[in-house]
Design an enzyme around this catalytic site. Structure first.
Site, PDB file in Angstrom:
ATOM      1  N   TYR A  85      -2.565  -1.484   6.063  1.00 32.52           N
ATOM      2  CA  TYR A  85      -1.121  -1.704   6.101  1.00 32.52           C
ATOM      3  C   TYR A  85      -0.500  -1.000   4.910  1.00 32.52           C
ATOM      4  O   TYR A  85      -0.998  -1.105   3.794  1.00 32.52           O
ATOM      5  CB  TYR A  85      -0.811  -3.195   6.044  1.00 32.52           C
ATOM      6  CG  TYR A  85       0.667  -3.526   6.005  1.00 32.52           C
ATOM      7  CD1 TYR A  85       1.484  -3.301   7.121  1.00 32.52           C
ATOM      8  CD2 TYR A  85       1.257  -4.069   4.861  1.00 32.52           C
ATOM      9  CE1 TYR A  85       2.840  -3.604   7.089  1.00 32.52           C
ATOM     10  CE2 TYR A  85       2.618  -4.378   4.828  1.00 32.52           C
ATOM     11  CZ  TYR A  85       3.408  -4.133   5.946  1.00 32.52           C
ATOM     12  OH  TYR A  85       4.742  -4.443   5.910  1.00 32.52           O
TER      13      TYR A  85
ATOM     14  N   ASP B 283      -3.155   3.807  -1.788  1.00 35.14           N
ATOM     15  CA  ASP B 283      -2.189   2.710  -1.794  1.00 35.14           C
ATOM     16  C   ASP B 283      -2.824   1.506  -2.499  1.00 35.14           C
ATOM     17  O   ASP B 283      -3.600   0.766  -1.911  1.00 35.14           O
ATOM     18  CB  ASP B 283      -1.799   2.371  -0.358  1.00 35.14           C
ATOM     19  CG  ASP B 283      -0.799   1.213  -0.286  1.00 35.14           C
ATOM     20  OD1 ASP B 283      -0.506   0.609  -1.341  1.00 35.14           O
ATOM     21  OD2 ASP B 283      -0.323   0.921   0.825  1.00 35.14           O
TER      22      ASP B 283
ATOM     23  N   LYS C 101       3.500  -5.303  -5.916  1.00 36.09           N
ATOM     24  CA  LYS C 101       2.974  -6.651  -6.163  1.00 36.09           C
ATOM     25  C   LYS C 101       2.775  -7.008  -7.641  1.00 36.09           C
ATOM     26  O   LYS C 101       3.747  -7.326  -8.313  1.00 36.09           O
ATOM     27  CB  LYS C 101       1.726  -6.863  -5.308  1.00 36.09           C
ATOM     28  CG  LYS C 101       2.107  -6.775  -3.818  1.00 36.09           C
ATOM     29  CD  LYS C 101       1.053  -7.161  -2.809  1.00 36.09           C
ATOM     30  CE  LYS C 101       1.683  -7.256  -1.418  1.00 36.09           C
ATOM     31  NZ  LYS C 101       1.143  -6.385  -0.407  1.00 36.09           N
TER      32      LYS C 101
HETATM   33  C1  LIG Z   1       2.017  -5.480   0.533  1.00 37.28           C
HETATM   34  C2  LIG Z   1       1.594  -4.098   0.779  1.00 37.28           C
HETATM   35  C3  LIG Z   1       2.518  -3.065   1.009  1.00 37.28           C
HETATM   36  C4  LIG Z   1       3.991  -3.329   1.198  1.00 37.28           C
HETATM   37  O1  LIG Z   1       4.594  -3.841   0.063  1.00 37.28           O
HETATM   38  P1  LIG Z   1       5.994  -4.612   0.212  1.00 37.28           P
HETATM   39  O2  LIG Z   1       6.386  -4.934  -1.189  1.00 37.28           O
HETATM   40  O3  LIG Z   1       5.710  -5.824   1.054  1.00 37.28           O
HETATM   41  O4  LIG Z   1       6.943  -3.697   0.884  1.00 37.28           O
HETATM   42  C5  LIG Z   1       2.053  -1.775   1.098  1.00 37.28           C
HETATM   43  N1  LIG Z   1       0.738  -1.501   0.993  1.00 37.28           N
HETATM   44  C6  LIG Z   1      -0.170  -2.456   0.778  1.00 37.28           C
HETATM   45  C7  LIG Z   1      -1.609  -2.090   0.617  1.00 37.28           C
HETATM   46  C8  LIG Z   1       0.213  -3.795   0.673  1.00 37.28           C
HETATM   47  O5  LIG Z   1      -0.712  -4.739   0.501  1.00 37.28           O
END
Ligand SMILES: *Cc1c(COP(=O)(O)O)cnc(C)c1O
Length: 429
Positions: free
Chosen positions: A144, A238, A266
């Site tokens: 994701y 990511d 995060k």
């Molecule tokens: C949570 C997450 C996102 C998206 O971040 P948001 O702050 O919710 O937009 C993107 N990539 C990864 C790996 C994530 O865990």
């Protein structure tokens, strides 16, 4: 345990909020019942509006790595609030957080702060395209990367939980440059390169956490990076979830691989809306105002978020809780496996640093397809019994559980007992 007040708020919330939530992962769609409404949280614990208190293994899906309202973070936020909330101009703290982040990620000379992980990733893709002059991006099934159009295909937890193959409203044109490969399978990446000559790069979670925890096989990241280099394509890592979670810095460090472009979010916002993307100078100099790739934000580098981020990362570096995380995760794994065996329930446990979760399957889980062999009905039974025994888990089989450095022995004992009660319930269901 009663959920009367949550139930009332849920019913009330339905009138003007979509499903009474502001993010679908918060809905209890796959475990049944209604979502909890939270009143407050401190340290390792979270309390709902019915005054039920739980050990929190959601931690807002990752950011609250020190636990809730750590004293030093609270103090930094209080202090920042007194000076104003947002200025539309640069502040000293943006430089400070940028240095902390760039020092922790050797592949990153410069960073740009944005407001969410989604924003970080969509900007990183634009940058990869600007840098390579190519359009196609490969992503892995089950990873994701936020909810931008181009990446809402085969995208893990929220979508799996709601049984959506992708999303309505995403035009074909928006995903026509997105190619899907299988996690932990380099051959599936090579096959795309053989079929297309306009691939800008590959994006992945270095440890996947949005199909449940799935770790990269030995050598996978390094071989992927070497292959991409030979093709003149970039590796976008990511680390929105993994950044600062399993080491001070990225999962890249543990796997000895350097990304071309890195995405963060995060933890670096300490609980406030922050995302970031960064790379070596040569790549970042393409971004406006230095270069021709445009990306902007009214609230980017927000002073309250910077203060929360700086204090969280400073405290995290001081605590260095990563060994402790490993040993806590090992204990939770042991509790899960021992209890599952005792009650005759088939599970597979995957973990990486402060991320862990069981899959209700006897299959080894190394990719999305294998993750989906999990019995989600069993997870739902397990989830509710964990709640009744005082442990707040993400309401989906395909989310990682997160550990905070605020966890204490007492919390561990609550977690172990809850696991045994929940496993017994699963066996009897
Ligand atoms: C949570 C997450 C996102 C998206 O971040 P948001 O702050 O919710 O937009 C993107 N990539 C990864 C790996 C994530 O865990």
């Amino acid at each position: 345990m009663e959920f009367k007040n949550s139930q009332k708020l849920y019913n009330k919330g339905l009138a003007h909020l979509v499903g009474a939530v502001n993010s679908p992962v918060r809905a209890f769609a796959s475990v049944g019942g209604n979502p909890l409404f939270i009143k407050k949280a401190t340290g390792s614990k979270i309390t709902d509006v019915d005054n039920n208190t739980f050990v929190d293994l959601v931690l807002s899906y990752g950011p609250m790595i020190l636990g809730h309202r750590h004293k030093k973070v609270q103090k930094a936020i209080d202090k920042a609030l007194k000076n104003g909330y947002t200025f539309g101009a640069s502040t000293k703290n943006e430089i400070k957080l940028a240095k902390i982040v760039c020092d922790a990620f050797p592949a990153m000379d410069k960073v740009r702060f944005v407001n969410s992980g989604t924003e970080a990733v969509l900007s990183a893709l634009r940058l990869a395209r600007a840098y390579t002059g190519k359009d196609k991006i490969i992503k892995f099934a089950g990873c994701y990367h936020g909810h931008s159009d181009a990446l809402l295909v085969a995208a893990g937890s929220g979508l799996v939980t709601l049984s959506m193959p992708g999303s309505k409203g995403v035009p074909e044109g928006a995903v026509k440059n997105t190619l899907i490969a299988e996690y932990n399978n380099l051959e599936s990446v090579k096959a795309h390169f053989e079929a297309h000559d306009d691939i800008a790069g590959v994006i992945l979670e270095p440890v996947a956490g949005n199909m449940g925890v799935v770790t990269p096989k030995e050598g996978f990241l390094k071989e992927l990076k070497a292959y991409l280099e030979s093709k003149g394509a970039v590796l976008i890592v990511d680390e929105v979830m993994t950044g600062f979670r399993s080491t001070f810095g990225g999962a890249q460090e543990l796997f000895d691989v350097e990304a071309d472009i890195i995405c963060l979010g995060k933890v670096i916002g300490g609980g406030f809306p922050v995302g970031a993307y960064g790379a070596r100078n040569e790549i970042m100099e393409m971004v406006a105002p230095l270069g021709g790739m445009y990306q902007a934000g009214t609230l980017s580098g927000n002073p309250i978020a910077m203060a929360a981020g700086i204090s969280t990362l400073t405290e995290l570096k001081k605590q260095n809780p990563y060994e402790k995380f490993n040993s806590i995760a090992a204990k939770i794994e042991e509790a899960l496996l021992t209890s599952a065996e005792k009650h005759g329930v088939a599970i597979t446990v995957n973990r990486f640093g402060s991320m862990i979760n069981p899959f209700f399957t006897n299959v080894t889980v190394t990719n999305f397809e294998e993750a989906q062999t999990s019995d989600t009905k069993k997870f739902a039974t397990f989830f509710w019994e964990m709640m009744r025994n005082g442990v707040f888990l993400p309401p989906s089989q395909f989310e990682a559980w997160f550990l905070s450095s605020a966890l204490r022995k007492k919390d561990m004992s609550i977690i172990s007992k809850a696991i045994d009660a929940a496993m017994e319930k699963v066996a009897g269901a």
